[in-house]
Design a protein around this motif. Structure first.
Motif, PDB file in Angstrom:
ATOM      1  N   HIS A  76       0.838  -1.193   0.000  1.00 59.42           N
ATOM      2  CA  HIS A  76       0.000   0.000   0.000  1.00 59.42           C
ATOM      3  C   HIS A  76       0.880   1.254   0.000  1.00 59.42           C
ATOM      4  N   VAL A  77       0.330   2.333  -0.527  1.00 58.49           N
ATOM      5  CA  VAL A  77       1.070   3.583  -0.587  1.00 58.49           C
ATOM      6  C   VAL A  77       1.479   4.026   0.825  1.00 58.49           C
ATOM      7  N   ASP A  78       2.687   4.534   0.923  1.00 63.57           N
ATOM      8  CA  ASP A  78       3.245   5.026   2.201  1.00 63.57           C
ATOM      9  C   ASP A  78       3.613   3.933   3.204  1.00 63.57           C
ATOM     10  N   HIS A  79       3.552   2.694   2.789  1.00 64.22           N
ATOM     11  CA  HIS A  79       3.930   1.634   3.734  1.00 64.22           C
ATOM     12  C   HIS A  79       5.438   1.395   3.772  1.00 64.22           C
ATOM     13  N   GLY A  80       6.162   2.051   2.845  1.00 62.33           N
ATOM     14  CA  GLY A  80       7.626   2.036   2.961  1.00 62.33           C
ATOM     15  C   GLY A  80       8.362   1.315   1.841  1.00 62.33           C
ATOM     16  N   LYS A  81       7.714   1.140   0.693  1.00 64.02           N
ATOM     17  CA  LYS A  81       8.364   0.440  -0.428  1.00 64.02           C
ATOM     18  C   LYS A  81       9.628   1.168  -0.891  1.00 64.02           C
ATOM     19  N   THR A  82       9.480   2.478  -1.108  1.00 64.13           N
ATOM     20  CA  THR A  82      10.614   3.249  -1.611  1.00 64.13           C
ATOM     21  C   THR A  82      11.763   3.250  -0.615  1.00 64.13           C
ATOM     22  N   THR A  83      11.404   3.423   0.660  1.00 64.68           N
ATOM     23  CA  THR A  83      12.432   3.438   1.704  1.00 64.68           C
ATOM     24  C   THR A  83      13.172   2.105   1.724  1.00 64.68           C
ATOM     25  N   ASN A 176       6.640  -3.619   8.178  1.00 64.00           N
ATOM     26  CA  ASN A 176       7.566  -2.490   8.231  1.00 64.00           C
ATOM     27  C   ASN A 176       7.211  -1.511   9.356  1.00 64.00           C
ATOM     28  N   LYS A 177       8.107  -0.603   9.600  1.00 66.86           N
ATOM     29  CA  LYS A 177       7.959   0.452  10.616  1.00 66.86           C
ATOM     30  C   LYS A 177       7.861  -0.162  12.018  1.00 66.86           C
ATOM     31  N   ASP A 179       9.954  -0.034  14.130  1.00 64.74           N
ATOM     32  CA  ASP A 179      10.631   0.845  15.090  1.00 64.74           C
ATOM     33  C   ASP A 179       9.628   1.727  15.828  1.00 64.74           C
ATOM     34  N   LEU A 180       8.428   1.853  15.273  1.00 65.62           N
ATOM     35  CA  LEU A 180       7.438   2.732  15.892  1.00 65.62           C
ATOM     36  C   LEU A 180       6.856   2.073  17.147  1.00 65.62           C
ATOM     37  N   SER A 212      12.475  -2.571   9.861  1.00 70.42           N
ATOM     38  CA  SER A 212      12.345  -1.124   9.814  1.00 70.42           C
ATOM     39  C   SER A 212      13.187  -0.677   8.625  1.00 70.42           C
ATOM     40  N   ALA A 213      12.506  -0.340   7.551  1.00 70.64           N
ATOM     41  CA  ALA A 213      13.223   0.056   6.341  1.00 70.64           C
ATOM     42  C   ALA A 213      14.016   1.327   6.604  1.00 70.64           C
ATOM     43  N   LEU A 214      13.440   2.171   7.459  1.00 71.50           N
ATOM     44  CA  LEU A 214      14.064   3.461   7.753  1.00 71.50           C
ATOM     45  C   LEU A 214      15.393   3.268   8.475  1.00 71.50           C
TER      46      LEU A 214
HETATM   47  P1  GDP Z   1       5.911   4.004  -0.292  1.00 72.25           P
HETATM   48  O1  GDP Z   1       4.786   4.904  -0.705  1.00 72.25           O
HETATM   49  O2  GDP Z   1       5.403   2.631   0.054  1.00 72.25           O
HETATM   50  O3  GDP Z   1       7.065   3.960  -1.256  1.00 72.25           O
HETATM   51  O4  GDP Z   1       6.447   4.563   1.104  1.00 72.25           O
HETATM   52  P2  GDP Z   1       7.757   5.421   1.428  1.00 72.25           P
HETATM   53  O5  GDP Z   1       8.963   4.573   1.365  1.00 72.25           O
HETATM   54  O6  GDP Z   1       7.734   6.660   0.628  1.00 72.25           O
HETATM   55  O7  GDP Z   1       7.514   5.737   2.957  1.00 72.25           O
HETATM   56  C1  GDP Z   1       6.416   6.535   3.399  1.00 72.25           C
HETATM   57  C2  GDP Z   1       6.778   7.209   4.690  1.00 72.25           C
HETATM   58  O8  GDP Z   1       7.027   6.245   5.712  1.00 72.25           O
HETATM   59  C3  GDP Z   1       8.044   8.036   4.585  1.00 72.25           C
HETATM   60  O9  GDP Z   1       7.873   9.223   5.316  1.00 72.25           O
HETATM   61  C4  GDP Z   1       9.106   7.165   5.223  1.00 72.25           C
HETATM   62  O10 GDP Z   1      10.154   7.896   5.807  1.00 72.25           O
HETATM   63  C5  GDP Z   1       8.290   6.435   6.279  1.00 72.25           C
HETATM   64  N1  GDP Z   1       8.886   5.116   6.585  1.00 72.25           N
HETATM   65  C6  GDP Z   1       9.251   4.153   5.713  1.00 72.25           C
HETATM   66  N2  GDP Z   1       9.776   3.108   6.372  1.00 72.25           N
HETATM   67  C7  GDP Z   1       9.741   3.397   7.675  1.00 72.25           C
HETATM   68  C8  GDP Z   1      10.146   2.710   8.875  1.00 72.25           C
HETATM   69  O11 GDP Z   1      10.648   1.584   8.853  1.00 72.25           O
HETATM   70  N3  GDP Z   1       9.921   3.337  10.045  1.00 72.25           N
HETATM   71  C9  GDP Z   1       9.355   4.580  10.125  1.00 72.25           C
HETATM   72  N4  GDP Z   1       9.181   5.107  11.317  1.00 72.25           N
HETATM   73  N5  GDP Z   1       8.977   5.260   9.020  1.00 72.25           N
HETATM   74  C10 GDP Z   1       9.165   4.691   7.823  1.00 72.25           C
END
Ligand code: GDP
Length: 462
Positions: A76-83, A176-177, A179-180, A212-214
């Protein structure tokens, strides 16, 4: 007694769908996967995959080389694919080497010493993402489904699950995430269960990894999970036969002309090869590997950049090597007319109707699982922008009363592949309810017909 398509595919260690596709490309008209192949055709198919063997014996020389998995990251969008992709990409290059990487290559390789190699497709985000995703599902061995711990299963998560199922691509869950604070993987496992995905901690066979992709946490575990699954899948490909693969992305370079990023799935692509991708072809002039270095050839499960196409091939097109220019021309001609219709569908997104998706409902029936799989894979690969094909039901066996009722209720067109005729009584119901049923024996014909159906639903051009 000849071998059936299914048996041969299994012996060769290739997917039945791929065997069917290759046969169609060779001009055969396979009807079911139980069709018996003549020795000649079987041998051609085997050669096509670069195996030099005599059938029917020779099981030993037929054993193909193991190859690395090709993986797509979805979610899903914003779930962290790009990261996640950024992190993986950063680990894919040794420090100091970054400058040498051609950014335009929409895929990269990760090498884990002793464990193996993984080829990641870096699906470009937003633009045309839904159709790319479908292509991704079709083109890859494994899908990593990213789910943000604090958000859980969302609509696009479910779409990915459905696509993976239709294309029969196994998934690995990456929660993902993590760490939150408050991240609760168990909650996600239960949600997944509701959608028919049972992860290992819940007694199923779908691997799941907390990451945690971040912060780059758990990524090594994710890579290990991918390599473990790949090992179980026993992915194999000939190392030096004529190459097959697909285009991930292409661009026009002022000096070089069309430049295509691709992933090679079978065989080896060499400088000098004549390649076809949909309606476009060319002779490989320059070949670059994942590091952006100029090379003479690339093997299976590799990323490559190809210079030499005469026109710009479209993303998602399958690529294959043919013997000579005239062969290439005859292939591209056949693809040409179909592509015209596809372009028409694709370009519709630039026309007026923004945001509004028009769905064209269909019901798909096929005589057996193998062909259903092949038909679904082809249908899912159709472009979908302004107008999308919605497969409301699919299954094996002839059209039933309940198929006709749902078609009537939803206005769906029923497509059958190699199915028995409906009974006289059912035919009456079909007529009374004015339901459209079309039966096909050749996948390409079915796809052509569905494409025309989509085109016919497009708003008329000024
Ligand atoms: P995409 O739309 O799936 O490609 O999602 P993005 O990679 O752009 O990530 C969306 C937001 O989530 C960004 O602000 C990232 O910094 C944040 N994010 C991605 N991975 C993590 C993670 O592992 N932990 C946290 N806390 N934030 C993350």
């Amino acid at each position: 007694p000849g071998m059936t398509i299914k048996e041969l595919a299994e012996t060769m260690g290739i997917r039945v769908v791929d065997a069917l596709k290759s046969l169609i490309k060779m001009g055969e008209e396979p009807k079911t996967i139980q069709d018996e192949l003549t020795i000649d055709i079987a041998e051609l198919l085997v050669l096509e995959y670069g195996m030099h063997v005599k059938l029917p014996e020779g099981s030993e020389s037929m054993k193909l080389d193991l190859r690395a998995p090709v993986v797509t990251i979805m979610g899903h969008v914003d779930h962290g694919k790009t990261t996640l992709l950024d992190y993986l990409r950063s680990t894919s290059v040794a420090a100091g080497e970054v400058g040498g990487i051609t950014q335009s290559i929409a895929a990269f390789e990760v090498h884990r010493p002793k464990l193996g190699k993984i080829c990641f497709i870096d699906t470009p985000g937003h633009q045309a993402f839904s159709s790319m995703r479908e292509r991704g599902a079709k083109a890859t061995d494994i899908i990593v489904l990213v789910i943000a711990a604090e958000d859980g299963v969302m609509p696009q998560t479910i779409e990915v699950i459905d696509h993976a199922r239709a294309a029969q691509v196994p998934i690995i869950i990456a929660v993902n995430k993590c760490d939150l604070p408050g991240a609760d993987p168990n909650m996600i496992y239960s949600q997944l269960m509701e959608h028919g995905v049972t992860v290992e901690p819940f007694g199923g066979d779908v691997q799941t990894v907390n990451i945690s992709a971040l912060r780059g946490q758990g990524i090594d575990k994710l890579e290990e999970a991918i390599l473990l699954l790949a090992e179980m899948m026993d992915l194999r490909a000939p190392r030096d036969g004529p190459a097959e693969g697909f285009i991930i992305e292409s661009r026009k370079d002022k000096a070089l002309g069309p430049v295509a990023s691709c992933v090679i799935t079978l065989g080896a692509l060499r400088v000098g090869d004549v390649v076809v991708a949909g309606a476009d072809w060319g002779r490989v002039k320059v070949l670059r590997d994942a590091k952006g270095e100029s090379v003479k050839f690339v093997g299976p499960s590799s990323v490559a950049e190809v210079v030499g196409f005469r026109s710009q091939p479209s993303a998602g097109q399958e690529l294959f090597v043919v013997e000579n220019d005239s062969k290439a021309e005859s292939y591209t001609e056949k693809f040409g007319s179909r592509k015209g219709s596809m372009k028409r569908i694709q370009s519709s997104k630039q026309e007026e109707h923004q945001g509004e998706l028009m769905e064209v409902p269909v019901i798909v029936k096929a005589d057996c699982e193998g062909t259903l799989e092949a038909v679904m894979a082809s249908l899912l690969a159709l472009p979908s922008h302004e107008i999308v094909l919605k497969i409301i039901e699919s299954g094996t066996g002839p059209v039933t009363e309940s198929d006709v009722q749902s078609a009537s209720a939803s206005g769906a067109h029923i497509y059958t592949f190699n199915c028995r005729q409906p009974s006289a009584q059912l035919k009456k119901t079909i007529q009374n309810l004015e339901v459209k049923v079309s039966d096909f024996r050749i996948i390409y014909d079915l796809i052509d017909n569905v494409t025309s159906l989509l085109v016919s639903k497009l708003p008329p051009r000024e």
